[in-house]
Write an enzyme that holds these catalytic residues in place. Structure first.
Site, short mmCIF file in Angstrom:
data_model
loop_
_atom_site.label_atom_id
_atom_site.label_comp_id
_atom_site.label_asym_id
_atom_site.label_seq_id
_atom_site.Cartn_x
_atom_site.Cartn_y
_atom_site.Cartn_z
N SER A 16 39.69 38.94 36.74
CA SER A 16 38.16 38.75 37.12
C SER A 16 38.13 37.12 37.80
O SER A 16 38.99 36.35 37.19
CB SER A 16 37.23 39.11 36.30
OG SER A 16 36.78 37.90 35.49
N LYS A 17 37.32 36.99 38.80
CA LYS A 17 37.09 35.76 39.34
C LYS A 17 36.92 34.47 38.11
O LYS A 17 37.21 33.57 38.42
CB LYS A 17 36.15 35.45 40.35
CG LYS A 17 36.81 36.50 41.48
CD LYS A 17 36.00 36.48 42.88
CE LYS A 17 36.70 37.65 43.71
NZ LYS A 17 35.81 37.89 44.64
N ARG A 18 36.12 35.02 37.10
CA ARG A 18 35.72 34.22 36.13
C ARG A 18 36.76 34.09 34.76
O ARG A 18 36.57 33.00 34.05
CB ARG A 18 34.48 34.64 35.38
CG ARG A 18 33.30 34.29 36.34
CD ARG A 18 32.12 35.17 35.85
NE ARG A 18 32.24 36.38 36.15
CZ ARG A 18 32.31 37.42 37.06
NH1 ARG A 18 32.12 36.81 38.22
NH2 ARG A 18 32.63 38.64 37.21
N ASP A 19 38.03 34.63 35.10
CA ASP A 19 38.78 34.82 34.05
C ASP A 19 39.73 33.15 34.00
O ASP A 19 40.36 33.11 35.33
CB ASP A 19 39.88 35.78 34.21
CG ASP A 19 40.85 35.73 33.36
OD1 ASP A 19 41.27 34.73 32.56
OD2 ASP A 19 41.94 36.82 33.29
#
Ligand code: GLU
Length: 474
Positions: free
Chosen positions: A250-253
Protein backbone atom coordinates in the site's frame (compact mmCIF):
# COMPACT_ATOMS: atom_id res chain seq x y z
CA UNK A 1 -8.62 1.73 -37.33
CA UNK A 2 -9.35 -1.94 -37.90
CA UNK A 3 -12.34 -3.03 -35.90
CA UNK A 4 -10.75 -6.19 -34.52
CA UNK A 5 -7.56 -4.53 -33.40
CA UNK A 6 -6.56 -5.18 -29.78
CA UNK A 7 -6.72 -1.94 -27.80
CA UNK A 8 -5.76 -1.79 -24.16
CA UNK A 9 -5.40 1.10 -21.79
CA UNK A 10 -4.01 2.25 -18.48
CA UNK A 11 -6.44 4.62 -16.83
CA UNK A 12 -4.90 6.19 -13.74
CA UNK A 13 -6.42 8.88 -11.61
CA UNK A 14 -3.76 11.57 -11.24
CA UNK A 15 -4.03 11.50 -7.46
CA UNK A 16 -0.35 10.76 -6.88
CA UNK A 17 2.89 9.37 -8.23
CA UNK A 18 3.10 6.21 -10.33
CA UNK A 19 2.84 3.36 -7.83
CA UNK A 20 4.32 -0.12 -8.28
CA UNK A 21 0.83 -1.59 -8.73
CA UNK A 22 -0.15 0.99 -11.34
CA UNK A 23 3.09 0.52 -13.24
CA UNK A 24 2.55 -3.24 -13.32
CA UNK A 25 -1.02 -2.79 -14.62
CA UNK A 26 0.23 -0.42 -17.32
CA UNK A 27 3.00 -2.83 -18.20
CA UNK A 28 0.68 -5.81 -18.69
CA UNK A 29 -1.81 -3.74 -20.70
CA UNK A 30 1.12 -2.52 -22.82
CA UNK A 31 2.65 -5.98 -23.32
CA UNK A 32 -0.75 -7.43 -24.15
CA UNK A 33 -1.37 -4.81 -26.86
CA UNK A 34 2.13 -4.93 -28.30
CA UNK A 35 2.25 -8.73 -28.37
CA UNK A 36 -0.87 -8.64 -30.58
CA UNK A 37 0.21 -5.73 -32.77
CA UNK A 38 -2.43 -3.66 -31.06
CA UNK A 39 -2.54 -0.24 -29.46
CA UNK A 40 -1.98 0.90 -25.92
CA UNK A 41 -3.70 4.02 -24.60
CA UNK A 42 -3.18 6.19 -21.55
CA UNK A 43 -6.36 7.87 -20.30
CA UNK A 44 -6.48 10.12 -17.27
CA UNK A 45 -9.45 9.59 -15.01
CA UNK A 46 -9.32 12.99 -13.39
CA UNK A 47 -12.94 13.70 -12.57
CA UNK A 48 -12.44 13.57 -8.81
CA UNK A 49 -11.03 17.08 -8.88
CA UNK A 50 -10.53 17.31 -5.13
CA UNK A 51 -8.20 14.32 -5.12
CA UNK A 52 -6.18 15.29 -8.19
CA UNK A 53 -2.65 16.41 -7.44
CA UNK A 54 -0.89 18.80 -9.71
CA UNK A 55 2.22 16.64 -10.05
CA UNK A 56 0.20 13.42 -10.43
CA UNK A 57 -0.38 13.64 -14.16
CA UNK A 58 3.20 14.61 -14.94
CA UNK A 59 4.73 11.98 -12.71
CA UNK A 60 2.53 9.21 -14.14
CA UNK A 61 3.32 10.16 -17.73
CA UNK A 62 7.02 10.86 -17.28
CA UNK A 63 7.64 7.71 -15.28
CA UNK A 64 5.84 5.49 -17.78
CA UNK A 65 7.98 7.01 -20.48
CA UNK A 66 11.11 6.33 -18.45
CA UNK A 67 10.02 2.69 -18.12
CA UNK A 68 9.67 2.49 -21.88
CA UNK A 69 5.89 2.08 -21.71
CA UNK A 70 5.05 4.50 -24.47
CA UNK A 71 1.34 4.91 -25.22
CA UNK A 72 0.18 5.10 -28.82
CA UNK A 73 -2.41 7.63 -27.67
CA UNK A 74 -2.47 9.76 -24.55
CA UNK A 75 -3.56 13.17 -23.26
CA UNK A 76 -0.73 14.75 -25.23
CA UNK A 77 -1.44 12.66 -28.30
CA UNK A 78 -5.17 11.85 -28.45
CA UNK A 79 -6.93 10.18 -31.36
CA UNK A 80 -10.23 10.98 -33.07
CA UNK A 81 -12.19 9.82 -30.00
CA UNK A 82 -11.51 13.14 -28.29
CA UNK A 83 -9.62 14.25 -25.21
CA UNK A 84 -7.84 11.61 -23.14
CA UNK A 85 -8.60 13.54 -19.96
CA UNK A 86 -12.01 12.69 -18.55
CA UNK A 87 -12.43 16.20 -17.14
CA UNK A 88 -12.49 17.38 -20.75
CA UNK A 89 -15.16 14.89 -21.82
CA UNK A 90 -18.00 15.94 -19.53
CA UNK A 91 -20.37 16.71 -22.42
CA UNK A 92 -20.00 13.18 -23.72
CA UNK A 93 -21.03 11.68 -20.36
CA UNK A 94 -23.83 14.22 -19.96
CA UNK A 95 -25.34 13.07 -23.24
CA UNK A 96 -25.22 9.42 -22.19
CA UNK A 97 -26.77 10.21 -18.80
CA UNK A 98 -29.60 12.04 -20.58
CA UNK A 99 -30.16 9.03 -22.80
CA UNK A 100 -30.71 6.83 -19.75
CA UNK A 101 -32.91 9.42 -18.06
CA UNK A 102 -35.02 9.76 -21.19
CA UNK A 103 -35.59 6.06 -21.67
CA UNK A 104 -36.45 5.54 -18.01
CA UNK A 105 -33.39 3.50 -17.07
CA UNK A 106 -32.14 6.20 -14.74
CA UNK A 107 -33.79 8.71 -12.44
CA UNK A 108 -33.04 11.87 -10.48
CA UNK A 109 -32.30 11.14 -6.86
CA UNK A 110 -32.37 13.67 -4.05
CA UNK A 111 -31.10 11.31 -1.39
CA UNK A 112 -27.93 12.53 0.20
CA UNK A 113 -25.46 10.19 1.95
CA UNK A 114 -26.86 11.53 5.23
CA UNK A 115 -30.38 10.51 4.20
CA UNK A 116 -29.16 6.97 3.57
CA UNK A 117 -27.38 6.92 6.91
CA UNK A 118 -30.55 8.10 8.65
CA UNK A 119 -32.60 5.38 6.94
CA UNK A 120 -30.19 2.68 8.13
CA UNK A 121 -30.34 4.03 11.68
CA UNK A 122 -34.12 4.10 11.55
CA UNK A 123 -34.18 0.44 10.55
CA UNK A 124 -31.76 -0.48 13.34
CA UNK A 125 -33.81 1.40 15.88
CA UNK A 126 -36.89 -0.50 14.70
CA UNK A 127 -35.04 -3.75 15.46
CA UNK A 128 -34.33 -4.82 11.90
CA UNK A 129 -31.51 -7.34 11.85
CA UNK A 130 -29.80 -6.46 8.60
CA UNK A 131 -30.52 -2.84 7.90
CA UNK A 132 -30.08 -2.06 4.22
CA UNK A 133 -31.02 0.43 1.56
CA UNK A 134 -33.44 -1.02 -0.95
CA UNK A 135 -34.32 0.06 -4.44
CA UNK A 136 -37.88 0.70 -3.23
CA UNK A 137 -36.52 3.21 -0.78
CA UNK A 138 -34.30 4.84 -3.39
CA UNK A 139 -37.01 5.00 -6.02
CA UNK A 140 -39.47 6.71 -3.70
CA UNK A 141 -38.78 10.15 -5.11
CA UNK A 142 -39.10 13.22 -2.92
CA UNK A 143 -37.62 16.22 -4.73
CA UNK A 144 -35.95 18.69 -2.42
CA UNK A 145 -36.10 22.37 -3.02
CA UNK A 146 -32.81 24.19 -3.48
CA UNK A 147 -30.97 20.92 -3.75
CA UNK A 148 -29.26 19.38 -6.74
CA UNK A 149 -30.11 15.78 -7.52
CA UNK A 150 -27.71 13.04 -8.46
CA UNK A 151 -28.66 10.52 -11.13
CA UNK A 152 -29.11 6.85 -10.27
CA UNK A 153 -29.37 3.95 -12.65
CA UNK A 154 -32.10 1.36 -12.12
CA UNK A 155 -30.74 -2.10 -11.41
CA UNK A 156 -33.08 -4.85 -12.67
CA UNK A 157 -34.30 -7.47 -10.20
CA UNK A 158 -33.30 -10.64 -11.94
CA UNK A 159 -30.26 -10.26 -14.12
CA UNK A 160 -26.98 -12.10 -13.81
CA UNK A 161 -23.73 -10.32 -14.60
CA UNK A 162 -21.18 -12.77 -15.84
CA UNK A 163 -17.74 -12.53 -17.28
CA UNK A 164 -14.87 -14.84 -18.04
CA UNK A 165 -12.03 -13.11 -16.27
CA UNK A 166 -8.64 -13.44 -17.94
CA UNK A 167 -7.05 -14.04 -14.55
CA UNK A 168 -9.81 -15.56 -12.40
CA UNK A 169 -11.93 -17.50 -14.87
CA UNK A 170 -15.74 -17.51 -14.72
CA UNK A 171 -17.28 -14.86 -12.49
CA UNK A 172 -20.95 -14.24 -11.85
CA UNK A 173 -22.87 -11.77 -9.71
CA UNK A 174 -26.68 -11.51 -9.47
CA UNK A 175 -28.20 -8.07 -9.91
CA UNK A 176 -29.87 -8.51 -6.52
CA UNK A 177 -26.44 -7.93 -4.98
CA UNK A 178 -26.42 -4.36 -6.29
CA UNK A 179 -28.69 -1.43 -5.57
CA UNK A 180 -29.50 1.46 -7.87
CA UNK A 181 -26.22 3.29 -8.08
CA UNK A 182 -25.18 6.83 -8.83
CA UNK A 183 -23.97 7.46 -12.37
CA UNK A 184 -23.75 11.23 -12.06
CA UNK A 185 -23.06 13.10 -8.87
CA UNK A 186 -25.10 16.12 -7.83
CA UNK A 187 -22.30 18.39 -9.10
CA UNK A 188 -22.84 17.03 -12.61
CA UNK A 189 -19.66 14.93 -12.64
CA UNK A 190 -20.03 11.28 -13.69
CA UNK A 191 -18.94 8.54 -11.30
CA UNK A 192 -15.94 6.36 -12.05
CA UNK A 193 -18.01 3.34 -13.12
CA UNK A 194 -20.02 5.36 -15.59
CA UNK A 195 -17.27 7.43 -17.24
CA UNK A 196 -14.99 4.41 -17.36
CA UNK A 197 -17.50 2.33 -19.35
CA UNK A 198 -18.47 5.16 -21.70
CA UNK A 199 -14.82 5.82 -22.48
CA UNK A 200 -13.76 2.20 -22.81
CA UNK A 201 -16.58 1.77 -25.31
CA UNK A 202 -15.92 4.97 -27.28
CA UNK A 203 -12.18 4.36 -27.28
CA UNK A 204 -12.79 0.82 -28.58
CA UNK A 205 -10.99 -0.89 -25.73
CA UNK A 206 -11.00 -4.65 -26.22
CA UNK A 207 -9.17 -5.74 -23.06
CA UNK A 208 -9.27 -4.15 -19.60
CA UNK A 209 -6.44 -4.77 -17.14
CA UNK A 210 -6.68 -3.50 -13.58
CA UNK A 211 -6.22 -4.42 -9.95
CA UNK A 212 -8.51 -6.92 -8.25
CA UNK A 213 -10.03 -4.16 -6.13
CA UNK A 214 -12.11 -3.38 -9.21
CA UNK A 215 -13.83 -6.79 -9.28
CA UNK A 216 -16.70 -5.35 -7.28
CA UNK A 217 -17.20 -2.64 -9.90
CA UNK A 218 -17.36 -5.03 -12.82
CA UNK A 219 -21.02 -6.16 -12.41
CA UNK A 220 -22.14 -2.53 -12.48
CA UNK A 221 -20.06 -1.88 -15.55
CA UNK A 222 -21.45 -4.96 -17.29
CA UNK A 223 -24.94 -3.73 -16.50
CA UNK A 224 -24.13 -0.53 -18.41
CA UNK A 225 -22.62 -2.34 -21.38
CA UNK A 226 -25.76 -4.47 -21.65
CA UNK A 227 -28.09 -1.53 -21.26
CA UNK A 228 -26.36 0.44 -24.00
CA UNK A 229 -26.04 -2.68 -26.17
CA UNK A 230 -22.26 -2.33 -26.31
CA UNK A 231 -19.74 -5.10 -26.67
CA UNK A 232 -18.21 -6.06 -23.30
CA UNK A 233 -14.41 -6.02 -23.20
CA UNK A 234 -12.42 -8.90 -21.71
CA UNK A 235 -11.49 -8.18 -18.08
CA UNK A 236 -8.22 -9.10 -16.40
CA UNK A 237 -8.23 -8.49 -12.67
CA UNK A 238 -4.63 -8.78 -11.59
CA UNK A 239 -3.90 -10.30 -8.21
CA UNK A 240 -2.45 -8.24 -5.42
CA UNK A 241 1.24 -7.57 -4.86
CA UNK A 242 2.42 -8.36 -1.35
CA UNK A 243 5.45 -7.34 0.71
CA UNK A 244 7.81 -9.63 2.64
CA UNK A 245 5.29 -9.93 5.48
CA UNK A 246 2.59 -11.10 3.09
CA UNK A 247 0.70 -7.81 3.36
CA UNK A 248 -0.75 -6.07 0.32
CA UNK A 249 1.56 -3.29 -0.87
CA UNK A 250 0.00 0.00 0.00
CA UNK A 251 1.15 3.52 -0.55
CA UNK A 252 1.67 3.89 3.19
CA UNK A 253 3.81 0.77 3.57
CA UNK A 254 7.32 1.93 4.40
CA UNK A 255 9.01 -1.46 4.08
CA UNK A 256 9.20 -1.04 0.31
CA UNK A 257 9.78 2.05 -1.82
CA UNK A 258 6.31 2.46 -3.30
CA UNK A 259 6.78 4.75 -6.26
CA UNK A 260 8.63 4.00 -9.47
CA UNK A 261 10.47 7.32 -9.75
CA UNK A 262 12.20 6.53 -6.43
CA UNK A 263 13.80 3.51 -8.05
CA UNK A 264 15.02 5.69 -10.87
CA UNK A 265 16.53 8.06 -8.30
CA UNK A 266 18.33 5.22 -6.48
CA UNK A 267 19.99 4.06 -9.64
CA UNK A 268 17.80 1.40 -11.14
CA UNK A 269 17.91 0.94 -14.88
CA UNK A 270 14.50 1.21 -16.49
CA UNK A 271 15.01 -2.06 -18.41
CA UNK A 272 15.65 -3.85 -15.12
CA UNK A 273 12.50 -2.46 -13.50
CA UNK A 274 10.51 -3.32 -16.64
CA UNK A 275 11.85 -6.88 -16.57
CA UNK A 276 11.18 -7.28 -12.84
CA UNK A 277 7.62 -5.89 -13.00
CA UNK A 278 6.74 -8.21 -15.87
CA UNK A 279 7.30 -11.21 -13.60
CA UNK A 280 5.03 -9.89 -10.84
CA UNK A 281 1.95 -12.01 -11.42
CA UNK A 282 2.84 -13.36 -14.82
CA UNK A 283 5.34 -15.91 -16.08
CA UNK A 284 6.46 -16.94 -19.54
CA UNK A 285 5.77 -20.45 -20.74
CA UNK A 286 8.08 -22.69 -22.71
CA UNK A 287 11.23 -20.77 -21.86
CA UNK A 288 13.96 -21.47 -19.41
CA UNK A 289 12.55 -20.20 -16.12
CA UNK A 290 15.95 -20.21 -14.49
CA UNK A 291 16.66 -17.29 -16.70
CA UNK A 292 14.64 -14.40 -15.44
CA UNK A 293 16.28 -11.82 -17.65
CA UNK A 294 14.10 -10.79 -20.57
CA UNK A 295 14.56 -7.71 -22.67
CA UNK A 296 11.74 -5.38 -23.60
CA UNK A 297 11.33 -6.83 -27.08
CA UNK A 298 11.76 -10.40 -25.88
CA UNK A 299 8.89 -9.84 -23.44
CA UNK A 300 6.69 -8.51 -26.22
CA UNK A 301 7.49 -11.65 -28.23
CA UNK A 302 6.89 -14.17 -25.47
CA UNK A 303 3.98 -12.43 -23.73
CA UNK A 304 1.08 -14.84 -23.37
CA UNK A 305 -2.18 -13.56 -21.87
CA UNK A 306 -3.04 -17.02 -20.61
CA UNK A 307 -0.19 -17.04 -18.13
CA UNK A 308 -1.34 -14.60 -15.44
CA UNK A 309 -0.95 -15.96 -11.95
CA UNK A 310 -3.95 -16.51 -9.69
CA UNK A 311 -1.83 -16.21 -6.55
CA UNK A 312 -0.61 -12.95 -5.02
CA UNK A 313 2.85 -12.00 -6.16
CA UNK A 314 5.61 -11.04 -3.79
CA UNK A 315 7.58 -7.87 -4.27
CA UNK A 316 11.03 -9.26 -3.60
CA UNK A 317 13.42 -6.33 -3.27
CA UNK A 318 16.43 -8.66 -3.33
CA UNK A 319 15.32 -10.04 -6.66
CA UNK A 320 14.84 -6.54 -8.04
CA UNK A 321 18.38 -5.67 -6.91
CA UNK A 322 19.71 -8.84 -8.50
CA UNK A 323 17.92 -8.03 -11.75
CA UNK A 324 19.30 -4.51 -11.73
CA UNK A 325 22.80 -5.83 -11.17
CA UNK A 326 22.43 -8.13 -14.18
CA UNK A 327 21.60 -5.14 -16.35
CA UNK A 328 24.33 -2.96 -14.81
CA UNK A 329 26.89 -5.64 -15.63
CA UNK A 330 25.92 -5.44 -19.28
CA UNK A 331 26.44 -1.67 -19.66
CA UNK A 332 29.24 -0.65 -21.99
CA UNK A 333 32.01 1.79 -21.01
CA UNK A 334 30.12 4.92 -22.01
CA UNK A 335 26.85 3.86 -20.46
CA UNK A 336 28.29 2.82 -17.09
CA UNK A 337 30.11 6.14 -16.96
CA UNK A 338 27.00 8.15 -17.65
CA UNK A 339 24.88 6.02 -15.33
CA UNK A 340 27.17 6.25 -12.29
CA UNK A 341 28.61 9.70 -12.80
CA UNK A 342 25.17 11.24 -12.11
CA UNK A 343 25.64 10.30 -8.47
CA UNK A 344 29.19 11.57 -8.05
CA UNK A 345 29.39 14.45 -10.49
CA UNK A 346 30.79 16.71 -7.79
CA UNK A 347 33.61 14.36 -6.81
CA UNK A 348 36.93 15.84 -7.71
CA UNK A 349 38.58 13.07 -9.70
CA UNK A 350 39.54 13.06 -13.35
CA UNK A 351 37.31 11.49 -15.96
CA UNK A 352 39.91 8.76 -16.52
CA UNK A 353 40.11 7.97 -12.81
CA UNK A 354 36.35 7.83 -12.53
CA UNK A 355 36.09 5.60 -15.58
CA UNK A 356 38.46 3.04 -14.00
CA UNK A 357 36.65 3.28 -10.66
CA UNK A 358 33.23 2.76 -12.22
CA UNK A 359 34.38 -0.20 -14.28
CA UNK A 360 36.02 -1.86 -11.34
CA UNK A 361 32.89 -1.56 -9.18
CA UNK A 362 30.49 -2.36 -12.02
CA UNK A 363 30.20 -6.14 -11.42
CA UNK A 364 29.13 -5.73 -7.80
CA UNK A 365 26.75 -2.78 -7.90
CA UNK A 366 23.05 -3.46 -7.28
CA UNK A 367 21.80 0.11 -6.99
CA UNK A 368 23.63 2.97 -8.72
CA UNK A 369 23.49 5.06 -5.56
CA UNK A 370 26.03 2.66 -3.95
CA UNK A 371 28.77 4.43 -5.88
CA UNK A 372 28.52 7.42 -3.52
CA UNK A 373 29.93 5.35 -0.66
CA UNK A 374 32.25 3.28 -2.79
CA UNK A 375 34.02 6.24 -4.30
CA UNK A 376 34.90 7.54 -0.83
CA UNK A 377 37.76 5.07 -0.88
CA UNK A 378 39.47 7.32 -3.40
CA UNK A 379 38.84 10.68 -1.79
CA UNK A 380 39.05 10.15 1.93
CA UNK A 381 42.19 9.89 4.05
CA UNK A 382 41.28 7.51 6.87
CA UNK A 383 43.39 6.98 9.99
CA UNK A 384 44.70 3.49 10.71
CA UNK A 385 43.58 2.31 14.12
CA UNK A 386 45.79 0.20 16.43
CA UNK A 387 43.66 -2.89 16.25
CA UNK A 388 44.03 -2.82 12.54
CA UNK A 389 47.77 -2.47 12.77
CA UNK A 390 47.85 -5.56 14.98
CA UNK A 391 46.32 -7.57 12.18
CA UNK A 392 49.10 -6.45 9.83
CA UNK A 393 52.04 -7.07 12.10
CA UNK A 394 52.67 -10.61 10.80
CA UNK A 395 52.83 -9.32 7.26
CA UNK A 396 55.44 -6.64 7.82
CA UNK A 397 58.05 -8.45 5.73
CA UNK A 398 55.69 -8.84 2.83
CA UNK A 399 54.79 -5.15 2.89
CA UNK A 400 58.44 -4.11 2.97
CA UNK A 401 59.18 -6.34 0.00
CA UNK A 402 56.19 -5.16 -2.03
CA UNK A 403 57.13 -1.58 -1.26
CA UNK A 404 60.62 -1.93 -2.58
CA UNK A 405 59.51 -3.77 -5.74
CA UNK A 406 56.84 -1.21 -6.50
CA UNK A 407 59.20 1.64 -5.77
CA UNK A 408 61.23 0.45 -8.76
CA UNK A 409 58.21 0.18 -11.03
CA UNK A 410 58.14 2.82 -13.71
CA UNK A 411 55.12 1.92 -15.74
CA UNK A 412 52.37 2.36 -13.10
CA UNK A 413 49.53 0.32 -14.57
CA UNK A 414 47.25 -2.16 -12.90
CA UNK A 415 48.64 -5.03 -15.01
CA UNK A 416 52.23 -4.33 -13.95
CA UNK A 417 51.20 -3.85 -10.33
CA UNK A 418 49.34 -7.14 -10.36
CA UNK A 419 52.36 -8.87 -11.84
CA UNK A 420 54.64 -7.56 -9.12
CA UNK A 421 52.29 -8.59 -6.34
CA UNK A 422 51.99 -12.11 -7.79
CA UNK A 423 55.72 -12.50 -8.40
CA UNK A 424 56.53 -11.31 -4.91
CA UNK A 425 54.02 -13.79 -3.54
CA UNK A 426 55.68 -16.59 -5.47
CA UNK A 427 59.17 -15.59 -4.33
CA UNK A 428 58.09 -15.44 -0.71
CA UNK A 429 55.82 -18.47 -0.99
CA UNK A 430 52.76 -16.56 0.15
CA UNK A 431 49.51 -16.87 -1.75
CA UNK A 432 45.75 -16.27 -1.72
CA UNK A 433 44.30 -14.16 1.07
CA UNK A 434 47.56 -14.23 2.98
CA UNK A 435 49.10 -12.35 0.10
CA UNK A 436 46.29 -10.03 -0.91
CA UNK A 437 44.61 -9.22 2.38
CA UNK A 438 47.51 -7.39 4.07
CA UNK A 439 48.26 -5.37 0.95
CA UNK A 440 44.60 -4.45 0.53
CA UNK A 441 44.35 -3.45 4.20
CA UNK A 442 47.49 -1.34 3.98
CA UNK A 443 46.37 0.38 0.81
CA UNK A 444 42.65 0.88 1.48
CA UNK A 445 42.25 0.28 5.22
CA UNK A 446 39.29 -1.86 4.24
CA UNK A 447 38.79 -5.61 4.03
CA UNK A 448 36.78 -5.55 0.80
CA UNK A 449 36.65 -3.57 -2.38
CA UNK A 450 37.26 -3.71 -6.09
CA UNK A 451 40.38 -5.17 -7.67
CA UNK A 452 43.40 -4.06 -5.66
CA UNK A 453 45.72 -3.36 -8.57
CA UNK A 454 43.05 -1.12 -10.12
CA UNK A 455 42.71 0.85 -6.90
CA UNK A 456 46.50 1.28 -6.80
CA UNK A 457 46.57 2.48 -10.35
CA UNK A 458 43.97 5.15 -9.55
CA UNK A 459 45.73 6.12 -6.30
CA UNK A 460 48.95 6.58 -8.24
CA UNK A 461 52.43 5.58 -7.21
CA UNK A 462 52.96 8.27 -4.59
CA UNK A 463 49.82 7.63 -2.60
CA UNK A 464 50.11 3.83 -2.91
CA UNK A 465 53.67 3.80 -1.58
CA UNK A 466 52.77 6.21 1.17
CA UNK A 467 50.00 3.88 2.32
CA UNK A 468 52.27 0.81 2.14
CA UNK A 469 54.70 2.59 4.42
CA UNK A 470 52.40 1.77 7.26
CA UNK A 471 54.92 -1.04 7.86
CA UNK A 472 57.17 1.55 9.48
CA UNK A 473 54.63 1.94 12.29
CA UNK A 474 54.09 -1.79 12.90
N1 GLU B 1 -9.10 5.14 -12.56
C1 GLU B 1 -9.20 3.79 -12.13
C2 GLU B 1 -8.08 3.51 -11.15
O1 GLU B 1 -7.13 4.28 -11.09
C3 GLU B 1 -9.12 2.88 -13.33
C4 GLU B 1 -9.59 1.50 -13.09
C5 GLU B 1 -9.79 0.77 -14.40
O2 GLU B 1 -8.79 0.52 -15.05
O3 GLU B 1 -10.92 0.51 -14.78
O4 GLU B 1 -8.12 2.58 -10.39
Amino acid sequence: MESNKVRTRYAPSPTGNLHIGGARTALFAYLHAKSKNGEFLLRLEDTDTERNLEYGEKNQMDTLEWLGIIPDYSPINPDETGSFRQSERLEIYEEKVKELLNNGNAYLSWHTPEDLEAELEKQSAAGKENPRITNDFLRYITPKENAKPSVRIKVPDDEIYEWDDGVRGKMSVPSSAIIDWVIQKSNGIPTYNFANVVDDHLMKITDVHRGEEHISNTPKQIQLYKLFGWEIPKFYHLTIIINDDGKKLSKRDESVLQFIHLYKERGYLSEAVFNFLSLLGWSPGGVNLENEIFSHSELINIFDIKRFSKAPSKFDVKKLQWTNNQYIQKLNKNDIYEFLNKFVEEVNLSEEQKAIIFESFQPGIHEGIEIINLIKLFIEEPEAIDEFKDSLRDSKKLLVEIYSKLDDLENWTSEEIKQIINNTGKDMEIKGTQLHFPIRMAITLKAHGPELSKIMEIFGKGKSLERLKIYETL
